[in-house]
Design a protein around this motif. Structure first.
Motif, short mmCIF file in Angstrom:
data_model
loop_
_atom_site.label_atom_id
_atom_site.label_comp_id
_atom_site.label_asym_id
_atom_site.label_seq_id
_atom_site.Cartn_x
_atom_site.Cartn_y
_atom_site.Cartn_z
N VAL A 129 -23.23 -98.93 34.98
CA VAL A 129 -22.36 -99.19 36.13
C VAL A 129 -21.22 -100.06 35.65
CG1 VAL A 129 -22.19 -100.31 38.38
CG2 VAL A 129 -24.26 -99.02 37.77
N ARG A 130 -20.01 -99.63 35.90
CA ARG A 130 -18.82 -100.37 35.44
C ARG A 130 -18.26 -101.22 36.56
NH1 ARG A 130 -12.94 -97.84 34.71
NH2 ARG A 130 -11.82 -99.69 34.00
N CYS A 131 -17.99 -102.49 36.25
CA CYS A 131 -17.37 -103.42 37.19
C CYS A 131 -16.09 -103.94 36.56
CB CYS A 131 -18.30 -104.59 37.51
SG CYS A 131 -19.92 -104.09 38.15
N HIS A 132 -14.99 -103.74 37.23
CA HIS A 132 -13.70 -104.10 36.64
C HIS A 132 -13.39 -105.58 36.85
CE1 HIS A 132 -9.82 -103.42 34.93
NE2 HIS A 132 -9.17 -103.76 36.03
N LEU A 133 -12.98 -106.25 35.78
CA LEU A 133 -12.62 -107.67 35.84
C LEU A 133 -11.13 -107.88 36.00
CD1 LEU A 133 -14.80 -109.06 32.90
CD2 LEU A 133 -15.28 -109.26 35.35
N GLY A 134 -10.34 -106.92 35.52
CA GLY A 134 -8.91 -107.16 35.46
C GLY A 134 -8.61 -108.19 34.40
N LEU A 135 -7.62 -108.99 34.65
CA LEU A 135 -7.21 -110.01 33.68
C LEU A 135 -7.51 -111.40 34.23
CD1 LEU A 135 -3.82 -108.42 32.56
CD2 LEU A 135 -6.03 -108.33 31.37
N VAL A 136 -8.80 -111.64 34.54
CA VAL A 136 -9.17 -112.93 35.12
C VAL A 136 -9.23 -114.03 34.06
CG1 VAL A 136 -10.45 -111.87 37.00
CG2 VAL A 136 -11.64 -112.46 34.89
N VAL A 162 -11.21 -121.08 29.92
CA VAL A 162 -11.65 -121.21 31.31
C VAL A 162 -13.09 -120.76 31.44
CG1 VAL A 162 -9.33 -120.87 32.25
CG2 VAL A 162 -10.81 -118.88 31.89
N ILE A 163 -13.73 -121.20 32.54
CA ILE A 163 -15.04 -120.72 32.96
C ILE A 163 -14.86 -120.13 34.34
CG2 ILE A 163 -17.41 -121.34 33.53
CD1 ILE A 163 -17.19 -123.62 31.52
N THR A 164 -15.29 -118.89 34.53
CA THR A 164 -15.03 -118.15 35.76
C THR A 164 -16.34 -117.56 36.27
OG1 THR A 164 -12.88 -117.51 34.87
CG2 THR A 164 -13.65 -116.31 36.81
N THR A 165 -16.54 -117.54 37.58
CA THR A 165 -17.67 -116.82 38.16
C THR A 165 -17.14 -115.60 38.90
OG1 THR A 165 -17.63 -118.16 40.19
CG2 THR A 165 -19.05 -118.90 38.40
N VAL A 166 -17.84 -114.48 38.75
CA VAL A 166 -17.45 -113.24 39.39
C VAL A 166 -18.68 -112.55 39.93
CG1 VAL A 166 -15.43 -112.90 37.92
CG2 VAL A 166 -17.61 -111.88 37.27
N ARG A 167 -18.48 -111.74 40.95
CA ARG A 167 -19.54 -110.89 41.50
C ARG A 167 -19.18 -109.45 41.21
NH1 ARG A 167 -22.05 -111.16 47.65
NH2 ARG A 167 -23.67 -109.58 47.33
N CYS A 168 -20.13 -108.72 40.68
CA CYS A 168 -19.87 -107.35 40.27
C CYS A 168 -19.52 -106.48 41.47
CB CYS A 168 -21.08 -106.78 39.55
SG CYS A 168 -20.92 -105.06 39.08
N ALA A 169 -18.39 -105.81 41.39
CA ALA A 169 -17.97 -104.84 42.41
C ALA A 169 -17.90 -103.49 41.72
CB ALA A 169 -16.64 -105.23 43.03
N PRO A 170 -18.97 -102.68 41.77
CA PRO A 170 -18.98 -101.42 41.02
C PRO A 170 -17.84 -100.49 41.39
CG PRO A 170 -21.16 -101.95 41.87
CD PRO A 170 -20.20 -102.90 42.51
N LEU A 171 -17.33 -99.78 40.38
CA LEU A 171 -16.25 -98.82 40.59
C LEU A 171 -16.82 -97.48 41.04
CD1 LEU A 171 -14.04 -99.62 37.49
CD2 LEU A 171 -13.68 -100.35 39.83
#
Length: 214
Positions: free
Chosen positions: A168-175, A205-214
């Protein structure tokens, strides 16, 4: 000598189970030029922060294991340890497919081990910088793995040591300016913590993200 540390993972210590089985695995696995005849894994019992207080404390002596790839040198930046204590190394994908190797826990009684690829990960060919693998982790349950590139997360179901073919791919972009690390922050909600090198930014940086499947 330590040449290019790239990733860190927490898992059970090699060998028979101990009262406190947590060890840190350090991957000296970077090889940008693709010339190293072997790379090195280090493992050390996880220090107890309560015993160090605000000072720097020495760890126990680390064990080391030299790893040679049967098919020649590879650049790698991603290291995982599963619930059985098997270490996984995932290649970055410079000029070829993204390969996964395994090092069984019993290998740490030796000086050098030669490993064969056990899997080719279904991540698009790294034709651009964004598709290079820079980090990975396995969830505490042992049933889910995440592999990161500069721009995406790829989630793999894990069962019996096997990883699913299609992630499952989750896009991060350029975070992040130059994302290099990933770990599970909350497995049920697919929330991850990311870390970055400084790159061209003023600081990492330290970043938190939630997976949003494509």
């Amino acid at each position: 000598a330590m040449l290019d540390w790239e990733d860190l993972a927490l898992g059970r210590c090699p060998g028979p189970a101990r009262p406190d089985p947590a060890c840190l695995y350090i991957g000296d696995i970077g090889d940008n030029a693709g010339r190293r005849t072997f790379v090195t894994l280090y493992v050390v019992r996880e220090p107890d922060p309560a015993t160090a207080g605000d000072t720097t404390a020495a760890t126990e002596p680390a064990r080391s294991l030299r790893i040679r790839y049967a098919d020649g040198p590879h650049d790698a930046e991603a290291l995982v340890v599963d619930v059985a204590g098997t270490v996984g190394i995932i290649t970055k994908g410079r000029g070829g497919p993204i390969l996964r190797y395994e090092v069984r826990t019993g290998a740490f009684g030796r000086d050098l081990v030669t490993v064969q690829p056990v899997d080719t990960l279904a991540i698009a060919a790294p034709l651009a910088l964004g598709r290079w693998v820079t980090g990975a982790a396995i969830a505490p349950s042992g049933t889910l793995a995440v592999v990161r590139t500069y721009t995406d997360l790829y989630l793999y179901a894990v069962e019996g040591g096997r990883w699913t073919r299609e992630p499952v791919r989750c896009h991060l972009g350029l975070v992040e300016p130059q994302g290099e690390g990933v770990d599970f922050l909350d497995e049920p909600t697919r929330t991850f913590v990311l870390t970055s090198e400084r790159g061209f930014a003023a600081e990492g940086v330290i970043t938190t993200v939630r997976c949003a499947p494509l």
